[in-house]
Motif scaffolding. Structure first.
Motif, PDB file in Angstrom:
ATOM      1  N   ARG A 112     -24.607  24.497  18.443  1.00  0.00           N
ATOM      2  CA  ARG A 112     -25.535  25.345  17.718  1.00  0.00           C
ATOM      3  C   ARG A 112     -25.723  24.808  16.309  1.00  0.00           C
ATOM      4  O   ARG A 112     -24.828  24.157  15.747  1.00  0.00           O
TER       5      ARG A 112
ATOM      6  N   THR B 208     -28.135  25.520  12.359  1.00  0.00           N
ATOM      7  CA  THR B 208     -28.907  26.461  11.563  1.00  0.00           C
ATOM      8  C   THR B 208     -29.764  25.714  10.554  1.00  0.00           C
ATOM      9  O   THR B 208     -29.290  24.791   9.885  1.00  0.00           O
TER      10      THR B 208
ATOM     11  N   GLY C  50     -25.541  21.295  12.182  1.00  0.00           N
ATOM     12  CA  GLY C  50     -24.925  21.730  13.425  1.00  0.00           C
ATOM     13  C   GLY C  50     -23.437  21.952  13.240  1.00  0.00           C
ATOM     14  O   GLY C  50     -22.829  21.454  12.287  1.00  0.00           O
TER      15      GLY C  50
ATOM     16  N   SER D 290     -35.602  26.000  19.506  1.00  0.00           N
ATOM     17  CA  SER D 290     -35.412  27.369  19.043  1.00  0.00           C
ATOM     18  C   SER D 290     -35.773  28.317  20.173  1.00  0.00           C
ATOM     19  O   SER D 290     -36.944  28.392  20.575  1.00  0.00           O
ATOM     20  N   GLU D 291     -34.790  29.026  20.693  1.00  0.00           N
ATOM     21  CA  GLU D 291     -35.068  29.983  21.767  1.00  0.00           C
ATOM     22  C   GLU D 291     -35.924  31.139  21.270  1.00  0.00           C
ATOM     23  O   GLU D 291     -36.697  31.716  22.025  1.00  0.00           O
TER      24      GLU D 291
ATOM     25  N   SER E 218     -20.749  30.901  10.321  1.00  0.00           N
ATOM     26  CA  SER E 218     -21.856  30.698  11.250  1.00  0.00           C
ATOM     27  C   SER E 218     -21.414  30.027  12.529  1.00  0.00           C
ATOM     28  O   SER E 218     -22.193  29.878  13.457  1.00  0.00           O
TER      29      SER E 218
ATOM     30  N   ASP F 179     -31.664  29.881  14.047  1.00  0.00           N
ATOM     31  CA  ASP F 179     -30.476  29.369  14.727  1.00  0.00           C
ATOM     32  C   ASP F 179     -30.980  28.661  15.982  1.00  0.00           C
ATOM     33  O   ASP F 179     -31.716  29.253  16.774  1.00  0.00           O
ATOM     34  N   VAL F 180     -30.631  27.388  16.154  1.00  0.00           N
ATOM     35  CA  VAL F 180     -31.214  26.582  17.223  1.00  0.00           C
ATOM     36  C   VAL F 180     -30.140  25.930  18.085  1.00  0.00           C
ATOM     37  O   VAL F 180     -28.969  25.870  17.714  1.00  0.00           O
ATOM     38  N   ARG F 181     -30.594  25.438  19.234  1.00  0.00           N
ATOM     39  CA  ARG F 181     -29.720  24.678  20.129  1.00  0.00           C
ATOM     40  C   ARG F 181     -29.965  23.190  19.897  1.00  0.00           C
ATOM     41  O   ARG F 181     -31.096  22.731  19.921  1.00  0.00           O
TER      42      ARG F 181
ATOM     43  N   THR G 119     -29.044  19.422  21.263  1.00  0.00           N
ATOM     44  CA  THR G 119     -28.498  18.635  22.368  1.00  0.00           C
ATOM     45  C   THR G 119     -28.465  17.178  21.938  1.00  0.00           C
ATOM     46  O   THR G 119     -29.503  16.592  21.636  1.00  0.00           O
TER      47      THR G 119
END
Length: 437
Positions: free
Chosen positions: A81, A83, A280, A300-301, A336, A361-363, A365
């Protein structure tokens, strides 16, 4: 009257009774036999021979679990995760309304226009909002606007103003660097007129411009002629309430906490001093898998926005309560990351970050190609290390038999291991290898 031997049997009550008893006895015997038979069958179901009992207690024949051999590029993937934050910011907080002519009556600090929105990228000398019909705008520079600059002032903040004016195409004439002279005043006047606002002036008695337009108040005939023209004019001012300095343009608007009609009680606009930063939170156990320059996929979900970037750096361990940790996100306390220790990992965008990522807040990979071309691979569970240090996989043939294939292992990623069959052995994509029973 006598009956002969051919007459009907005796039908006396005594004979009839014997017949009934005989029939009841036969029916009872038949019923008893039926009950005994059923009981025997039921009881026999609970009786097992020693051989049957042993057979029933044996473990079932083990089944074989297999997985296919695949051919693919091996990749190591880490998901974490992150930010987005604004990093360093600068805010504008008007404290007074500049005059545009001597003797101007003071005005209330009320927002009269909002021209920028959060996430918007803005240019230098572009009105962002206004209060009491005076603009708030940004100029390029690093030194904070800590005072009003008026004709005759000197200092590095004046030099910064002159550099900003020159960058925007407004020449400061023959003014020396760091001195607010007539040339700088003329450039400031042109900038304000281009923005559509009257130039601010000093409320002091006119004449300061003539006395202090050049160091020592001296100059050539042409310079003194220009000073004389300003002798009765009010001194030009660049108010600290109207200007914020940002190092890089276009600048990004971080927040606009006011609306038209609000009374100014604090910052009216905040600008980021640079682009957004993405930090991250990397699990320390995965540090060995990460290197700078590794490709990063960001999603970003909440907004559905997707982009790519690269790993910029991996910082030192941040633990809960460690306020001295160097965390690019500025938190430094592991909050966080859910209170767990982590390594701050910075990600650089391949292009300017989309404004919709602000505060998200993002994923993240991270993927590193560990092989340059497709290779044979099997699940980790398929690898068997023998006592003689040889490594094999067991291939299940269509007949049900298993065939041991010596292999050499390579890189591993995402639960798969690269394999190469030893010389003389055959292995192909689609072959089924045993991974368990």
């Amino acid at each position: 009257m006598n009956q002969d031997s051919g007459s009907v049997p005796d039908q006396t009550p005594k004979a009839a009774s014997r017949l009934v008893r005989r029939r009841r006895w036969v029916m009872g015997a038949a019923a008893a036999a039926t009950v005994l038979s059923v009981a025997g069958l039921y009881g026999a179901s609970f009786v097992q021979s020693p051989a049957q009992a042993a057979a029933d207690t044996q473990a079932p024949k083990p089944s074989v679990i297999t997985a296919p051999v695949v051919r693919q590029v091996m990749k190591s993937t880490v998901v974490l995760r992150g930010t987005f934050s604004d990093g360093q910011t600068v805010s504008a907080t008007p404290t007074q309304v500049a005059a545009t002519k001597p003797g101007t009556q003071s005005a209330a600090l009320v927002v009269t226009g909002v021209f920028a929105q959060p996430g918007q990228r803005v240019k230098a000398a572009q009105p962002l909002l206004e209060y009491a019909e005076r603009p708030v705008f940004a100029l390029p520079g690093n030194v904070p606007m800590y005072r009003d600059l008026v004709v005759g002032e000197e200092g590095k903040d004046v030099a910064q103003l002159q550099q900003a004016l020159e960058t925007l195409g407004y020449s400061t004439g023959s003014d020396t660097t760091g001195h607010f002279g007539a040339g700088t005043a003329s450039a400031v006047t042109r900038m304000y007129k281009h923005m559509g606002y009257a130039v601010p002036v000093s409320a002091d008695t006119p004449g300061k411009a003539a006395d202090t337009a050049t160091p020592g108040g001296t100059g050539g005939p042409q310079q003194n002629k220009g000073l004389a023209a300003h002798a009765t004019a009010p001194a030009v001012v660049v108010p600290a309430s109207e200007v914020v300095y940002v190092p890089v343009f276009p600048a990004r608007v971080a927040t606009v906490p006011v609306r038209v009609g609000d009374v100014v009680k604090g910052p009216v606009i905040t600008l980021a001093r640079g682009d957004m930063t993405l930090t991250g939170h990397l699990d320390p156990s995965e540090r060995g898998l990460i290197s700078t320059g590794m490709t990063a996929d960001i999603f970003s979900e909440a907004t559905g926005v997707h982009t790519t970037g690269t790993v910029g750096s991996v910082g030192s361990l941040v633990t809960p309560g460690d306020k001295n940790a160097k965390d690019p996100s500025g938190t430094g306390d592991a909050a966080s990351a859910g209170g767990a220790a982590y390594l701050p990992l910075t990600v650089k965008g391949n292009k300017p970050w989309d404004a919709r990522f602000a505060g998200q807040d993002v994923r993240i990979t991270l993927t590193a190609a560990t092989t340059t071309e497709p290779v044979l691979a099997v699940p980790q569970a398929a690898i068997v290390a023998r006592a003689d240090a040889k490594t094999t996989v067991s291939v299940l043939e269509p007949s049900g038999k298993q065939r041991a294939v010596p292999v050499t292992t390579g890189v591993s990623a995402d639960g798969l291991v690269q394999i190469s069959p030893d010389h003389g052995s055959s292995l192909a994509p689609g072959d089924r290898v045993v991974v368990g029973t």
